[in-house]
Motif scaffolding. Structure first.
Motif, PDB file in Angstrom:
ATOM      1  N   UNK A  29      47.179  51.048  32.703  1.00  0.00           N
ATOM      2  CA  UNK A  29      47.096  49.910  33.590  1.00  0.00           C
ATOM      3  C   UNK A  29      45.685  49.833  34.159  1.00  0.00           C
ATOM      4  N   UNK A  30      45.174  48.597  34.280  1.00  0.00           N
ATOM      5  CA  UNK A  30      43.804  48.432  34.705  1.00  0.00           C
ATOM      6  C   UNK A  30      43.747  47.750  36.060  1.00  0.00           C
ATOM      7  N   UNK A  31      42.762  48.137  36.839  1.00  0.00           N
ATOM      8  CA  UNK A  31      42.655  47.595  38.185  1.00  0.00           C
ATOM      9  C   UNK A  31      42.112  46.177  38.203  1.00  0.00           C
ATOM     10  N   UNK A 292      48.493  39.914  50.070  1.00  0.00           N
ATOM     11  CA  UNK A 292      47.503  40.950  50.350  1.00  0.00           C
ATOM     12  C   UNK A 292      47.902  42.219  49.604  1.00  0.00           C
ATOM     13  N   UNK A 293      47.045  42.672  48.714  1.00  0.00           N
ATOM     14  CA  UNK A 293      47.372  43.845  47.913  1.00  0.00           C
ATOM     15  C   UNK A 293      47.638  45.078  48.765  1.00  0.00           C
ATOM     16  N   UNK A 294      47.016  45.155  49.932  1.00  0.00           N
ATOM     17  CA  UNK A 294      47.217  46.303  50.810  1.00  0.00           C
ATOM     18  C   UNK A 294      48.655  46.398  51.308  1.00  0.00           C
ATOM     19  N   UNK A 295      49.395  45.274  51.257  1.00  0.00           N
ATOM     20  CA  UNK A 295      50.783  45.268  51.725  1.00  0.00           C
ATOM     21  C   UNK A 295      51.769  45.700  50.642  1.00  0.00           C
ATOM     22  N   UNK A 296      51.307  45.779  49.414  1.00  0.00           N
ATOM     23  CA  UNK A 296      52.204  46.106  48.300  1.00  0.00           C
ATOM     24  C   UNK A 296      52.427  47.612  48.196  1.00  0.00           C
ATOM     25  N   UNK A 297      53.598  48.031  47.704  1.00  0.00           N
ATOM     26  CA  UNK A 297      54.632  47.197  47.088  1.00  0.00           C
ATOM     27  C   UNK A 297      55.569  46.567  48.113  1.00  0.00           C
ATOM     28  N   UNK A 298      56.070  45.367  47.762  1.00  0.00           N
ATOM     29  CA  UNK A 298      57.207  44.790  48.452  1.00  0.00           C
ATOM     30  C   UNK A 298      58.458  45.316  47.766  1.00  0.00           C
ATOM     31  N   UNK A 299      59.433  45.682  48.573  1.00  0.00           N
ATOM     32  CA  UNK A 299      60.721  46.133  48.023  1.00  0.00           C
ATOM     33  C   UNK A 299      61.833  45.346  48.691  1.00  0.00           C
ATOM     34  N   UNK A 334      61.052  44.739  43.151  1.00  0.00           N
ATOM     35  CA  UNK A 334      59.772  45.240  43.656  1.00  0.00           C
ATOM     36  C   UNK A 334      58.650  44.343  43.162  1.00  0.00           C
ATOM     37  N   UNK A 335      57.703  44.079  44.048  1.00  0.00           N
ATOM     38  CA  UNK A 335      56.471  43.372  43.722  1.00  0.00           C
ATOM     39  C   UNK A 335      55.342  44.361  43.980  1.00  0.00           C
ATOM     40  N   UNK A 336      54.556  44.679  42.962  1.00  0.00           N
ATOM     41  CA  UNK A 336      53.567  45.741  43.096  1.00  0.00           C
ATOM     42  C   UNK A 336      52.195  45.287  42.596  1.00  0.00           C
ATOM     43  N   UNK A 337      51.186  46.077  42.954  1.00  0.00           N
ATOM     44  CA  UNK A 337      49.889  45.965  42.304  1.00  0.00           C
ATOM     45  C   UNK A 337      50.025  46.530  40.891  1.00  0.00           C
ATOM     46  N   UNK A 338      49.163  46.122  39.963  1.00  0.00           N
ATOM     47  CA  UNK A 338      49.308  46.568  38.577  1.00  0.00           C
ATOM     48  C   UNK A 338      49.364  48.080  38.413  1.00  0.00           C
ATOM     49  N   UNK A 339      48.572  48.821  39.197  1.00  0.00           N
ATOM     50  CA  UNK A 339      48.532  50.280  39.032  1.00  0.00           C
ATOM     51  C   UNK A 339      49.811  50.968  39.491  1.00  0.00           C
ATOM     52  N   UNK A 340      50.641  50.268  40.257  1.00  0.00           N
ATOM     53  CA  UNK A 340      51.812  50.890  40.878  1.00  0.00           C
ATOM     54  C   UNK A 340      53.095  50.756  40.064  1.00  0.00           C
ATOM     55  N   UNK A 414      47.858  38.688  43.764  1.00  0.00           N
ATOM     56  CA  UNK A 414      47.495  39.476  44.940  1.00  0.00           C
ATOM     57  C   UNK A 414      45.977  39.497  45.061  1.00  0.00           C
ATOM     58  N   UNK A 415      45.512  39.656  46.285  1.00  0.00           N
ATOM     59  CA  UNK A 415      44.080  39.729  46.554  1.00  0.00           C
ATOM     60  C   UNK A 415      43.706  41.192  46.689  1.00  0.00           C
ATOM     61  N   UNK A 416      42.818  41.704  45.816  1.00  0.00           N
ATOM     62  CA  UNK A 416      42.461  43.120  45.863  1.00  0.00           C
ATOM     63  C   UNK A 416      41.814  43.512  47.180  1.00  0.00           C
ATOM     64  N   UNK A 417      41.799  44.806  47.416  1.00  0.00           N
ATOM     65  CA  UNK A 417      41.268  45.323  48.675  1.00  0.00           C
ATOM     66  C   UNK A 417      39.795  45.001  48.847  1.00  0.00           C
ATOM     67  N   UNK A 418      39.046  44.880  47.726  1.00  0.00           N
ATOM     68  CA  UNK A 418      37.625  44.564  47.847  1.00  0.00           C
ATOM     69  C   UNK A 418      37.373  43.079  48.086  1.00  0.00           C
ATOM     70  N   UNK A 419      38.484  42.291  48.065  1.00  0.00           N
ATOM     71  CA  UNK A 419      38.365  40.876  48.385  1.00  0.00           C
ATOM     72  C   UNK A 419      37.775  40.019  47.298  1.00  0.00           C
TER      73      UNK A 419
END
Length: 471
Positions: A29-31, A292-299, A334-340, A414-419
């Motif tokens: 998985x890629x960021x 906001x990616x920082x809030x993920x994962x949603x469960x 679950x809604x996650x960032x790709x790496x999760x 989602x919006x990555x942490x680096x914005x």
């Protein structure tokens, strides 16, 4: 601006190969997957990434081959070529029309009436040409979208290849099937003998594949659902959701029930359909959103009725509650960032397994092969509970990771942490578990020789202290 034009303006930014494809080929998985800058495309524009297909046609066809499907890259690329050719032609004609319009003014300033009239005729011809090319583009775009919409998700590299359920592979087992010194009955035999499971009354009012539960058996089914919700919200960190049971086509398209599986749905008036599972309602909570990616994962979890026509199940499990048109299910989403997402898949499977462990019901966990997994899944774990009445394991939960397949269709990002930019989220869904099938498993595993049902200790607080269901 038309839908096709909006999509065309966005699509050139989608230059990544996609996590679904990278993982299907054994990658990681890629960021930076699906990084884009402008989420303008509506849900009916996103499916597979045609740019990946163009750059990796052989890999795409090989992934389809693992699912038992014929190669499709050439036909898809022909449609895309027609679309691109129409776009290029329209752009060229538009540029010439703009230039000719300026030349008309110059000719008139020079009092060259003949040239001005000739240029006006050319502009009129170009206008018609541009309109024709735009129609060609729209036609090719529609054909491409429709073709992509019915192509399933790509299986991950570690999914076993197989044609049907015989190709599924056991991952683990838990528990020991109970030893009974009598011939165990199936759930419908037990329920009918107790006078608490009435298929005949249900058939009179609704037809086949319905049931009426009565008295303590109805309460036991309710207790199972409440127990699961309390477990997933209290111990597993899921947030309880009550979402609509009626949804529009866009929601069903987003989770990939449409357009391929309309016959499995129960449509109602005013362009609504009843949900086949609350996966549809809960996954679509992020439809068209940038989170906001920082809030993920949603469960998310919810207990809802589910409605399925069982169109492809004629003649299968016609007796009892195993396969019904209406049933209750506790869903996990679950809604996650790709790496999760891969770690989340393992976690979700464990959450569903825990339900059976707490109920003391033996089970086995299977990884489904490419020929048995669902349309939108990259990888699926089925959890099968032991049913003494049948003397076999039967599915009670399916937990699937979908990568960005549904997110593309829902336009969920989602919006990555680096914005910087946005990227598609990953989605997962699973049964936590099917309540009606859990009732079957409890009835058959906790039956006694005299036809009574012992209430598992974990459920007794939900049953008002009742420890045994008898006639």
């Amino acid at each position: 601006m038309g839908r096709e034009e909006a999509c065309e303006r966005q699509r050139p930014e989608l230059t990544h190969c996609g996590d679904n494809f990278a993982l299907a080929l054994g990658g990681q998985q890629r960021s930076n997957s699906a990084t884009v800058s402008d989420p303008v495309c509506d849900p009916f524009c996103a499916m597979h990434d045609i740019r990946f297909i163009r750059d990796h046609a052989a890999a795409f066809d090989e992934a389809l081959n693992r699912r038992g499907l014929a190669p499709q890259s050439r036909a898809l690329l022909d449609l895309d070529d027609a679309r691109r050719k129409a776009i290029t032609g329209a752009e060229t004609a538009l540029a010439r029309r703009n230039a000719a319009s300026k030349e008309i003014g110059q000719a008139m300033a020079q009092k060259d009436a003949a040239r001005a009239e000739a240029l006006k005729a050319e502009v009129a011809t170009l206008k018609d040409r541009i309109a024709a090319l735009e129609l060609e583009q729209q036609t090719a775009q529609k054909a491409l979208d429709e073709a992509l919409a019915v192509i399933p998700n790509m299986p991950l590299a570690d999914v076993p290849v197989g044609r049907d359920e015989t190709g599924n592979v056991e991952v683990r087992k838990w528990g020991t099937p109970p030893a009974m010194d009598f011939a165990p009955k199936q759930h419908f035999e037990l329920g009918e003998a107790l006078g608490m499971m009435d298929f005949e009354a249900a058939s009179r009012m609704s037809g086949a594949r319905f049931v009426v539960l009565k008295g303590p058996l109805a309460r036991l089914e309710r207790a199972l659902g409440q127990f699961m919700l309390d477990l997933h919200t209290g111990e597993h960190g899921y947030r309880e959701i009550q979402a609509p049971l009626l949804v529009k086509d866009a929601a069903l398209y987003g989770t990939a029930q449409l357009p391929k599986f309309r016959e499995d749905l129960f449509g109602v008036q005013h362009d609504f359909s009843l949900i086949p599972t609350s996966e549809v309602s809960m996954t679509n909570l992020v439809m068209g959103q940038i989170v906001d990616e920082a809030e993920l994962p949603y469960r998310f979890t919810g207990l809802t009725p589910c409605f399925r026509s069982e169109a492809g199940s004629a003649g299968r499990d016609t007796r009892g509650m195993l396969r019904q048109h209406q049933f209750n299910k506790v869903e996990l989403v679950s809604i996650t960032a790709p790496e999760q997402s891969l770690d989340e898949h393992a976690r979700m499977t464990r959450c569903a397994e825990t339900v059976l462990e707490k109920l003391g019901i033996a089970y086995r966990t299977m990884v489904l092969c490419t020929g048995d997994m669902g349309f939108g899944s990259q990888k699926t774990h089925d959890i099968e509970a032991w049913l003494p009445g049948q003397g076999t394991y039967r599915e009670i939960s399916s937990c699937s990771v979908c990568g960005d397949f549904q997110a593309r269709r829902m336009n969920a990002r989602c919006k990555p942490k680096d914005g910087k930019g946005t990227r598609f989220v990953h989605t997962l869904n699973g049964s936590g578990v099917a309540v009606g099938r859990a009732l079957i498993a409890v009835m058959e595993n906790y039956q006694t020789a005299d036809g009574a049902i012992v209430v598992p200790e974990m459920l007794r607080p939900y049953m008002g202290g009742l420890d045994r269901i008898t006639k």
